[in-house]
Design a protein around this motif. Structure first.
Motif, short mmCIF file in Angstrom:
data_model
loop_
_atom_site.label_atom_id
_atom_site.label_comp_id
_atom_site.label_asym_id
_atom_site.label_seq_id
_atom_site.Cartn_x
_atom_site.Cartn_y
_atom_site.Cartn_z
N ALA A 45 -8.77 7.85 3.72
CA ALA A 45 -8.82 6.72 2.79
C ALA A 45 -9.99 6.94 1.84
CB ALA A 45 -8.98 5.41 3.53
N LYS A 46 -10.01 6.21 0.76
CA LYS A 46 -11.14 6.27 -0.17
C LYS A 46 -12.36 5.65 0.51
CE LYS A 46 -12.12 5.36 -5.08
NZ LYS A 46 -12.29 6.77 -5.48
N GLY A 70 -7.19 6.89 -6.35
CA GLY A 70 -6.63 5.57 -6.14
C GLY A 70 -5.13 5.49 -6.33
N GLU A 104 -3.40 4.62 -1.32
CA GLU A 104 -4.51 4.04 -0.56
C GLU A 104 -4.84 4.85 0.69
OE1 GLU A 104 -3.19 1.37 -3.45
OE2 GLU A 104 -1.96 2.19 -1.82
N MET A 112 -12.92 1.76 0.63
CA MET A 112 -11.93 0.80 1.13
C MET A 112 -12.64 -0.34 1.85
SD MET A 112 -8.72 1.19 3.82
CE MET A 112 -7.52 1.84 2.64
N ARG A 120 -9.87 -4.69 5.37
CA ARG A 120 -8.56 -4.05 5.22
C ARG A 120 -8.44 -2.85 6.14
NH1 ARG A 120 -6.33 -1.77 -0.53
NH2 ARG A 120 -5.72 -3.96 -0.78
N TYR A 130 0.15 -7.10 4.68
CA TYR A 130 0.30 -5.79 4.05
C TYR A 130 1.67 -5.19 4.31
CZ TYR A 130 -4.77 -5.89 3.48
OH TYR A 130 -6.04 -6.25 3.14
N LEU A 151 0.84 -1.18 0.00
CA LEU A 151 0.00 0.00 0.00
C LEU A 151 0.89 1.25 0.00
CD1 LEU A 151 -2.56 -1.09 2.75
CD2 LEU A 151 -2.67 -1.51 0.29
#
Length: 307
Positions: A250-251, A74, A77, A254, A258, A54, A25
């Motif tokens: 974050a988007k 994007g 992340e 997500m 995660r 991760y 990430l």
């Protein structure tokens, strides 16, 4: 290899544990010399150490103004961004022409607007910056947005100064060398670029005063006044500056699983994070429930579950 050996080899492959590579990430930080990049390094280390499956790497970016766009697109992340710019990004206001799909993952340290000149510059107030050369950080950084808002109080725009869009490190180096009259940096404190200049030069902070500070925080409620103790930058006395909370973003889409793994890796290991970066001492996890943009659903559940 005979048939028996081949059979044994195939059987061994079948029962051997498969090695699954970790998902890498990226976290958007800022230019070198400020506080975002080291914090991004520390957060990445938490993920690398505590988030199974991760890894994370910090990415140099234009800073707080650019990171919401990078998260939305994007390209990264996670990102670090001021509460003020995140608020505008969600609403598609200010420097953002459309609403961005970002959510808060949690509270981080606060940034302050370092507005620094040198003794003898003749600069005592914001009005004195007219016609002066001022380093105001990278073109995509949060310093620029806050500076624009600040100038509105004085009926000024960036056209009233001679701006230099430099990294914090370069901007304060230029101040030290006398190539600019003042340097600005929206960063946590102490920040390395300011410390390096202060090691060889006496620093003079430009302060607003009580009346203008009250006017600013009334107009922009996501700002606050922060007192920086004299011993931080050896200023002789405490200085009062503009502050803005930072957050991890974050988007919006997500994956919850995660997000939970990342939250537990970072906020579940605060002592470890503080050992990596002293600014993490400012983090109050439950304060994440009072951020000015919506929390990611996993973050909402995580912080509500804390005692």
């Amino acid at each position: 290899m005979n048939i028996a050996t081949k059979v044994l080899a195939v059987a061994a492959m079948a029962i051997a544990p498969m090695t699954v590579s970790a998902q890498e990430l990226r976290i958007g930080t800022a230019s070198l010399g400020g506080a975002y990049y080291p914090m991004g390094q520390a957060l990445s280390n938490m993920v690398n150490k505590h988030a199974e499956g991760y890894t994370m790497v910090p990415i140099v970016t234009g800073g707080g103004a650019e990171n919401p766009r990078l998260v939305d697109s994007g390209e990264v992340e996670l990102g670090i961004a001021p509460a003020s710019l995140s608020f505008l990004a969600v609403g598609g206001k200010g420097p953002y022409k459309e609403a961005l799909d970002i959510t808060a993952m949690g509270q981080l340290h606060s940034s302050i607007l370092h507005m620094v000149t040198l003794p003898g510059s003749g600069i005592e107030s914001i009005e004195d910056l007219k016609g002066k050369k001022v380093a105001i950080g990278p073109a995509g950084g949060g310093t620029l947005s806050m500076t624009r808002n600040l100038f509105k109080l004085y009926g000024m725009t960036l056209e009233d100064i001679v701006p230099s869009f430099l990294s914090y490190a370069d901007g304060f180096s230029q101040l030290s060398d006398g190539n600019v009259d003042a340097a600005f940096a929206l960063a946590g404190y102490p920040t390395s670029a300011v410390m390096q200049t202060g090691a060889t030069k006496e620093l003079k902070f430009i302060e607003l005063g009580d009346a203008k500070m009250a006017e600013l925080t009334e107009m922009f409620p996501y700002y606050s006044n922060v007192t920086v103790p004299a011993d931080v930058y050896d200023t002789g006395s405490d200085v009062v500056v503009i502050g803005s909370a930072n957050m991890l973003i974050a988007k919006g889409d997500m994956d919850d699983a995660r997000a939970t793994i990342l939250l537990e890796a970072i906020y579940g290991n605060l002592d470890d994070l503080i050992a990596e970066n002293a600014l993490a001492k400012q983090i109050v996890p439950k304060a994440s429930l009072d951020l000015p943009i919506p929390l990611h659903p996993a973050a909402q559940a995580y912080f509500e579950s804390l005692n």
